[in-house]
Write a protein that holds these residues in place. Structure first.
Motif, PDB file in Angstrom:
ATOM      1  N   GLN A 130       3.033   5.257  13.637  1.00  0.00           N
ATOM      2  CA  GLN A 130       2.273   4.001  13.644  1.00  0.00           C
ATOM      3  C   GLN A 130       0.775   4.280  13.560  1.00  0.00           C
ATOM      4  OE1 GLN A 130       3.485   0.923  13.840  1.00  0.00           O
ATOM      5  NE2 GLN A 130       5.606   1.155  14.504  1.00  0.00           N
ATOM      6  N   ARG A 131       0.341   5.260  14.338  1.00  0.00           N
ATOM      7  CA  ARG A 131      -1.088   5.562  14.371  1.00  0.00           C
ATOM      8  C   ARG A 131      -1.542   6.110  13.017  1.00  0.00           C
ATOM      9  NH1 ARG A 131      -4.944   9.451  15.887  1.00  0.00           N
ATOM     10  NH2 ARG A 131      -6.731   8.437  16.873  1.00  0.00           N
ATOM     11  N   ASN A 132      -0.721   6.968  12.416  1.00  0.00           N
ATOM     12  CA  ASN A 132      -1.075   7.508  11.100  1.00  0.00           C
ATOM     13  C   ASN A 132      -1.091   6.412  10.041  1.00  0.00           C
ATOM     14  OD1 ASN A 132      -1.600  10.122  11.845  1.00  0.00           O
ATOM     15  ND2 ASN A 132       0.469  10.869  11.399  1.00  0.00           N
ATOM     16  N   ALA A 133      -0.164   5.466  10.144  1.00  0.00           N
ATOM     17  CA  ALA A 133      -0.137   4.356   9.184  1.00  0.00           C
ATOM     18  C   ALA A 133      -1.428   3.559   9.287  1.00  0.00           C
ATOM     19  CB  ALA A 133       1.075   3.465   9.446  1.00  0.00           C
ATOM     20  N   LEU A 134      -1.892   3.358  10.502  1.00  0.00           N
ATOM     21  CA  LEU A 134      -3.137   2.613  10.730  1.00  0.00           C
ATOM     22  C   LEU A 134      -4.327   3.348  10.101  1.00  0.00           C
ATOM     23  CD1 LEU A 134      -4.318   0.172  12.343  1.00  0.00           C
ATOM     24  CD2 LEU A 134      -4.746   1.788  14.204  1.00  0.00           C
ATOM     25  N   LEU A 135      -4.389   4.649  10.329  1.00  0.00           N
ATOM     26  CA  LEU A 135      -5.504   5.446   9.790  1.00  0.00           C
ATOM     27  C   LEU A 135      -5.456   5.494   8.269  1.00  0.00           C
ATOM     28  CD1 LEU A 135      -5.478   8.390  12.373  1.00  0.00           C
ATOM     29  CD2 LEU A 135      -7.291   6.690  12.092  1.00  0.00           C
ATOM     30  N   ARG A 136      -4.244   5.464   7.728  1.00  0.00           N
ATOM     31  CA  ARG A 136      -4.093   5.505   6.270  1.00  0.00           C
ATOM     32  C   ARG A 136      -4.494   4.183   5.636  1.00  0.00           C
ATOM     33  NH1 ARG A 136       0.616   8.041   6.620  1.00  0.00           N
ATOM     34  NH2 ARG A 136       1.738   6.069   6.483  1.00  0.00           N
ATOM     35  N   THR A 137      -4.173   3.092   6.339  1.00  0.00           N
ATOM     36  CA  THR A 137      -4.367   1.759   5.763  1.00  0.00           C
ATOM     37  C   THR A 137      -5.839   1.365   5.685  1.00  0.00           C
ATOM     38  OG1 THR A 137      -2.277   1.171   6.782  1.00  0.00           O
ATOM     39  CG2 THR A 137      -3.581  -0.646   5.918  1.00  0.00           C
ATOM     40  N   TYR A 138      -6.587   1.668   6.750  1.00  0.00           N
ATOM     41  CA  TYR A 138      -7.981   1.216   6.806  1.00  0.00           C
ATOM     42  C   TYR A 138      -8.947   2.387   6.727  1.00  0.00           C
ATOM     43  CZ  TYR A 138      -5.929  -2.933   9.013  1.00  0.00           C
ATOM     44  OH  TYR A 138      -5.187  -4.042   9.306  1.00  0.00           O
ATOM     45  N   GLU A 139     -10.061   2.158   6.029  1.00  0.00           N
ATOM     46  CA  GLU A 139     -11.121   3.152   6.071  1.00  0.00           C
ATOM     47  C   GLU A 139     -11.749   3.123   7.464  1.00  0.00           C
ATOM     48  OE1 GLU A 139     -13.175   3.125   2.344  1.00  0.00           O
ATOM     49  OE2 GLU A 139     -14.892   4.110   3.302  1.00  0.00           O
ATOM     50  N   ARG A 140     -11.957   1.908   7.975  1.00  0.00           N
ATOM     51  CA  ARG A 140     -12.446   1.706   9.351  1.00  0.00           C
ATOM     52  C   ARG A 140     -11.464   0.768  10.051  1.00  0.00           C
ATOM     53  NH1 ARG A 140     -16.555   4.753  11.606  1.00  0.00           N
ATOM     54  NH2 ARG A 140     -16.743   6.162   9.862  1.00  0.00           N
ATOM     55  N   PRO A 141     -10.489   1.289  10.766  1.00  0.00           N
ATOM     56  CA  PRO A 141      -9.500   0.402  11.408  1.00  0.00           C
ATOM     57  C   PRO A 141     -10.173  -0.528  12.414  1.00  0.00           C
ATOM     58  CG  PRO A 141      -8.853   2.715  11.557  1.00  0.00           C
ATOM     59  CD  PRO A 141     -10.248   2.700  11.042  1.00  0.00           C
ATOM     60  N   SER A 181     -10.529  11.460  25.827  1.00  0.00           N
ATOM     61  CA  SER A 181     -11.889  11.946  25.583  1.00  0.00           C
ATOM     62  C   SER A 181     -11.887  13.093  24.570  1.00  0.00           C
ATOM     63  CB  SER A 181     -12.620  12.304  26.896  1.00  0.00           C
ATOM     64  OG  SER A 181     -11.960  13.355  27.516  1.00  0.00           O
ATOM     65  N   LEU A 182     -10.812  13.891  24.535  1.00  0.00           N
ATOM     66  CA  LEU A 182     -10.719  14.904  23.476  1.00  0.00           C
ATOM     67  C   LEU A 182     -10.554  14.237  22.107  1.00  0.00           C
ATOM     68  CD1 LEU A 182      -8.383  17.557  25.161  1.00  0.00           C
ATOM     69  CD2 LEU A 182     -10.818  17.795  24.664  1.00  0.00           C
ATOM     70  N   LEU A 183      -9.794  13.142  22.102  1.00  0.00           N
ATOM     71  CA  LEU A 183      -9.569  12.420  20.849  1.00  0.00           C
ATOM     72  C   LEU A 183     -10.877  11.829  20.322  1.00  0.00           C
ATOM     73  CD1 LEU A 183      -7.180  11.573  18.993  1.00  0.00           C
ATOM     74  CD2 LEU A 183      -7.155   9.399  20.214  1.00  0.00           C
ATOM     75  N   ALA A 184     -11.707  11.334  21.251  1.00  0.00           N
ATOM     76  CA  ALA A 184     -12.982  10.706  20.857  1.00  0.00           C
ATOM     77  C   ALA A 184     -13.862  11.705  20.092  1.00  0.00           C
ATOM     78  CB  ALA A 184     -13.704  10.181  22.098  1.00  0.00           C
ATOM     79  N   GLU A 185     -13.782  12.963  20.467  1.00  0.00           N
ATOM     80  CA  GLU A 185     -14.597  13.981  19.781  1.00  0.00           C
ATOM     81  C   GLU A 185     -14.161  14.162  18.321  1.00  0.00           C
ATOM     82  OE1 GLU A 185     -14.475  17.684  21.923  1.00  0.00           O
ATOM     83  OE2 GLU A 185     -14.866  16.677  23.845  1.00  0.00           O
ATOM     84  N   LEU A 186     -12.914  13.790  18.039  1.00  0.00           N
ATOM     85  CA  LEU A 186     -12.386  13.982  16.680  1.00  0.00           C
ATOM     86  C   LEU A 186     -12.447  12.715  15.836  1.00  0.00           C
ATOM     87  CD1 LEU A 186      -9.188  16.076  17.509  1.00  0.00           C
ATOM     88  CD2 LEU A 186     -11.254  16.904  16.383  1.00  0.00           C
ATOM     89  N   ARG A 187     -13.027  11.641  16.424  1.00  0.00           N
ATOM     90  CA  ARG A 187     -12.986  10.325  15.777  1.00  0.00           C
ATOM     91  C   ARG A 187     -13.416  10.371  14.307  1.00  0.00           C
ATOM     92  NH1 ARG A 187     -10.183   7.185  17.437  1.00  0.00           N
ATOM     93  NH2 ARG A 187     -11.122   6.295  19.282  1.00  0.00           N
ATOM     94  N   GLU A 188     -14.602  10.922  14.043  1.00  0.00           N
ATOM     95  CA  GLU A 188     -15.129  10.902  12.671  1.00  0.00           C
ATOM     96  C   GLU A 188     -14.243  11.728  11.716  1.00  0.00           C
ATOM     97  OE1 GLU A 188     -17.294   8.872  11.316  1.00  0.00           O
ATOM     98  OE2 GLU A 188     -17.325   7.974  13.332  1.00  0.00           O
ATOM     99  N   ASP A 189     -13.792  12.881  12.202  1.00  0.00           N
ATOM    100  CA  ASP A 189     -12.882  13.719  11.398  1.00  0.00           C
ATOM    101  C   ASP A 189     -11.612  12.953  11.042  1.00  0.00           C
ATOM    102  OD1 ASP A 189     -14.416  15.887  11.225  1.00  0.00           O
ATOM    103  OD2 ASP A 189     -13.290  17.139  12.660  1.00  0.00           O
ATOM    104  N   GLU A 190     -11.053  12.275  12.051  1.00  0.00           N
ATOM    105  CA  GLU A 190      -9.797  11.546  11.810  1.00  0.00           C
ATOM    106  C   GLU A 190      -9.984  10.411  10.806  1.00  0.00           C
ATOM    107  OE1 GLU A 190      -6.736  12.203  15.425  1.00  0.00           O
ATOM    108  OE2 GLU A 190      -7.964  10.408  15.566  1.00  0.00           O
ATOM    109  N   LEU A 191     -11.123   9.707  10.913  1.00  0.00           N
ATOM    110  CA  LEU A 191     -11.365   8.598   9.989  1.00  0.00           C
ATOM    111  C   LEU A 191     -11.577   9.118   8.565  1.00  0.00           C
ATOM    112  CD1 LEU A 191     -13.652   6.232  12.124  1.00  0.00           C
ATOM    113  CD2 LEU A 191     -11.204   6.023  11.636  1.00  0.00           C
TER     114      LEU A 191
END
Ligand code: ATP
Ligand code: MG
Length: 357
Positions: free
Chosen positions: A159-170, A235-245
């Motif tokens: 679900q999370r990957n689908a969200l990231l795939r669908t939107y440039e900025r979810p 908080s570890l995820l937040a550090e990767l935010r830009e990379d993930e987007l």
């Protein structure tokens, strides 16, 4: 536990067949592409609800047929029961004595199987996903909590990957919801993996020492997520935010975990010799058998798919010796394998299993 009989209908290249198994060793021999692996795949699916070689259940149904059906009689110390699996419409459903149970929710130790195939021998030097598969498919049967955490994480990740795939900025709120779900599920599965590998590791060391006769190998967990609670995970995820987007996929969590095997501090993923790779895999499968054997159902069924011919005399002998007391089903293209004394032998031809001994 023992599988006494298996009947197959419209299963891959098998139209209809009935097979009886020895409580010790049963051997299936035949040329390539006749249905040897298909049979072991059926037993494995009854145990796990999954195929070891495809994640698409529709491939299991014989061409031009609407559904596939398997029925087995399982003997346990507590008595006999019937286990069935139906594959239809891309789904697998299993029933115990006619009562449905869902994947990841089957009672622990009900019926377990460890499958060893030649492609497993490549896992040590392969991708992390290959090593995770070993753990998920075989060893995962030792823990209901593990299987549930695994299924749940898979759902959330998709679900999370689908969200990231669908939107440039979810949308912010939507992303926050899936981040929170991810953190819960990722921490839970990481925790269960720690526990499972901790239980498996001593069996693995003991078995590897027996097989190789030298320094035992050790097994350890390399988690992607180094956080013990969801808040720390977020908080570890937040550090990767830009990379993930930018990459539009999830970059942290158990779908990126790895397993490490070492001898004397030497990482075998990098430095393992051919012989060491074989030792590690045999030890891993036998460790899975020992661990599952501690469960209420006793030893699992060991399925050896064309793997004995890949092993030298010593490793083959050690594997079969270690499997004494475990029901073992072996397939091979060789007409005779030295050192084996099967209780029953079958010839496999074109989806047919003919008893020859
Ligand atoms: P090998 O020694 O090469 O491993 P095998 O006896 O293990 O051979 P299997 O993998 O069991 O062979 O496959 C036997 C045959 O089943 C193959 O020819 C394959 O094309 C066929 N097959 C696979 N899936 C289906 C299906 N859904 N319907 C019909 N036939 C299928
Ligand atoms: Mg095969």
């Amino acid at each position: 536990m023992i599988v006494e009989t298996l009947s197959l209908e419209s299963w891959r290249n098998v139209q209809a067949a009935e097979v009886e198994f020895d409580p010790g060793l049963t051997l299936f021999t035949g040329p390539n592409a006749q249905g040897k692996t298909n049979l072991l795949e059926a037993v494995f699916l009854l145990a796990t609800g999954r195929s070891h070689r495809t994640s698409r259940p529709e491939e299991l149904i014989a061409f031009q047929r609407p559904q596939a059906y398997l029925r087995a009689r399982i003997q346990r110390s507590s008595g006999e029961y019937q286990l069935t699996a139906r594959v239809e419409g891309g789904r697998v459903t299993r029933q115990r004595e006619g009562k449905l149970f869902r994947r990841g929710q089957d009672p622990l130790g009900d019926f377990a199987a460890v499958l060893f195939a030649p492609e497993d021998l490549l896992a040590l030097k392969g991708a992390p996903a290959d090593r995770r598969r070993l753990l998920d498919l075989d060893v995962g049967q030792a823990s209901v909590a593990y299987r549930q955490a695994h299924v749940r994480y898979g759902q959330v990740l998709r679900q999370r990957n689908a969200l990231l795939r669908t939107y440039e900025r979810p949308p912010k709120e939507l992303l926050a919801t899936w981040d929170a779900a991810w953190a819960q599920a990722a921490v839970a599965l990481t925790h269960e993996r720690h526990r499972l590998i901790e239980r498996l590791a001593p069996h693995f060391s003991a078995r590897s020492g027996e097989i190789a006769g030298g320094a035992p190998a050790s097994l350890s967990y390399e988690p992607s997520l180094k956080a013990s609670d969801p808040t720390a995970a977020l908080s570890l995820l937040a550090e990767l935010r830009e990379d993930e987007l930018r990459r539009r996929t999830s970059l942290l969590g158990p779908h990126r975990d790895d397993l490490k095997a070492e001898i004397d501090g030497r990482d075998l993923r990098l430095y393992g010799s051919q012989g060491e790779q074989r030792t590690v895999l045999v030890a891993f499968k036998l460790a899975a058998v020992s661990l599952l054997g501690e469960g209420p159902g006793g030893p699992p069924v060991l399925l050896l798919d064309d793997v004995l011919s890949e092993l030298d005399q010593d490793r083959r002998r050690n594997l079969l010796l270690a499997a004494t007391g475990t029901q073992t089903i072996v397939t091979t293209t060789e007409s005779a394998l030295a050192g084996m004394q099967p209780g029953m032998t079958y010839a496999v031809r074109d989806g047919d299993y003919v008893r020859t001994w």
